[in-house]
Design an enzyme around this catalytic site. Structure first.
Site, PDB file in Angstrom:
ATOM      1  CG  ASP A 132      -3.230   5.621   8.064  1.00 36.99           C
ATOM      2  OD1 ASP A 132      -2.352   6.508   8.079  1.00 36.99           O
ATOM      3  OD2 ASP A 132      -3.327   4.779   7.152  1.00 36.99           O
ATOM      4  CB  SER A 160      -0.939   0.007   1.213  1.00 35.57           C
ATOM      5  OG  SER A 160      -0.213  -0.057   2.425  1.00 35.57           O
ATOM      6  CG  ASN A 178       1.289  -5.722   4.630  1.00 39.94           C
ATOM      7  OD1 ASN A 178       0.656  -5.149   5.491  1.00 39.94           O
ATOM      8  ND2 ASN A 178       1.343  -5.275   3.379  1.00 39.94           N
ATOM      9  N   GLY A 193      -1.698  -4.454   1.060  1.00 36.42           N
ATOM     10  CA  GLY A 193      -1.766  -5.675   1.835  1.00 36.42           C
ATOM     11  C   GLY A 193      -0.833  -6.768   1.390  1.00 36.42           C
ATOM     12  CG  HIS A 210      -0.906   4.165   4.516  1.00 36.76           C
ATOM     13  ND1 HIS A 210      -1.680   3.574   5.490  1.00 36.76           N
ATOM     14  CD2 HIS A 210      -0.429   3.164   3.740  1.00 36.76           C
ATOM     15  CE1 HIS A 210      -1.673   2.264   5.309  1.00 36.76           C
ATOM     16  NE2 HIS A 210      -0.919   1.990   4.262  1.00 36.76           N
TER      17      HIS A 210
END
Length: 232
Positions: free
Chosen positions: A201, A55, A120, A92, A204
């Site tokens: 968040d 991402s 991840n 992801g 990012h």
């Protein structure tokens, strides 16, 4: 916010942003697109720079033209270099997912592979040896095709313990030395933990943060791409 705080927040946030998609995500060709100025089709037959990642490369939460591959495309055009950046980022994705997508990603006249995977893996606490093997396999496969590799390092969250965090970080350093590839130790250096440079968040990068990421990557990518195009 320190880098450690950023990594702690990542445990609760980054993983929820799509890391569960790996098992059910559609083929990469359906979820990625060339990074080019908005509304402009990619030029056929141009040498390629492939950005293979998750991402952070896909540009989660940003418009397509705000992702770092798109911003790097602007820099390439401004530098007068003839190359097309392909954004092969899938939110992801893990390093294992990158291995599965590699053949598709390296299709065409690829000159440089910018490899950004592993975040991840770290969030899931996947085995470090698995990360090492997957990244090594991708680097070796690209080099076997005569493709220059730029490896982007990532940090693991601290919730799996300091040993895991150290070993995770060391994977990137070791592979860069073993395969003799260009290396950026932490792609979010100067951005991670800075609220002004990240989306809500906290993980990012926002538009300003992504520009800093693009600047950092371009410092290493420009000489690599210039040499690769000169020798083609």
């Amino acid at each position: 916010m320190t880098r450690r705080s950023w990594l702690l927040l990542a445990v609760a946030t980054f993983a929820l942003s799509g890391c569960q998609r790996e098992a059910s995500s559609p083929p990469a060709a359906a979820t990625t697109a060339p990074a080019a100025p908005a509304g402009a089709p990619p030029a056929a037959g141009r040498p390629r720079v492939v950005a293979l990642g998750d991402s952070l490369t896909a540009g989660l939460g940003l418009r397509p033209e705000q992702s770092w591959p798109s911003l790097v495309q602007e820099k390439i055009d401004q530098a007068g270099l003839t190359a097309e950046v392909v954004n092969a980022g899938v939110s992801g994705d893990t390093s294992a997912g990158g291995v599965r997508r590699l053949d598709w990603a390296l299709d065409g006249d690829v000159k440089v592979l910018v490899l950004e995977l592993g975040a991840n893996d770290g969030l899931r606490g996947l085995p470090v040896d698995q990360l090492r093997e997957n990244l090594s396999q991708m680097i070796a496969a690209a080099k076997a095709r005569g493709i220059v590799v730029l490896l982007l390092g990532m940090e693991a969250p601290p919730n799996f313990g300091p040993q895991y965090t150290r070993e995770f970080r060391q994977v990137y350093t070791d592979l860069a030395a073993e395969h003799e590839v260009a290396f950026i130790p932490f792609m979010l250096e100067g951005v991670a933990g800075n609220a002004a440079l990240n989306q809500s968040d906290g993980i990012h990068p926002n538009e300003d943060g992504t520009r800093r990421v693009a600047d950092l990557i371009w410092q290493s990518l420009q000489p690599l791409l210039t040499r690769a195009l000169a020798t083609s």
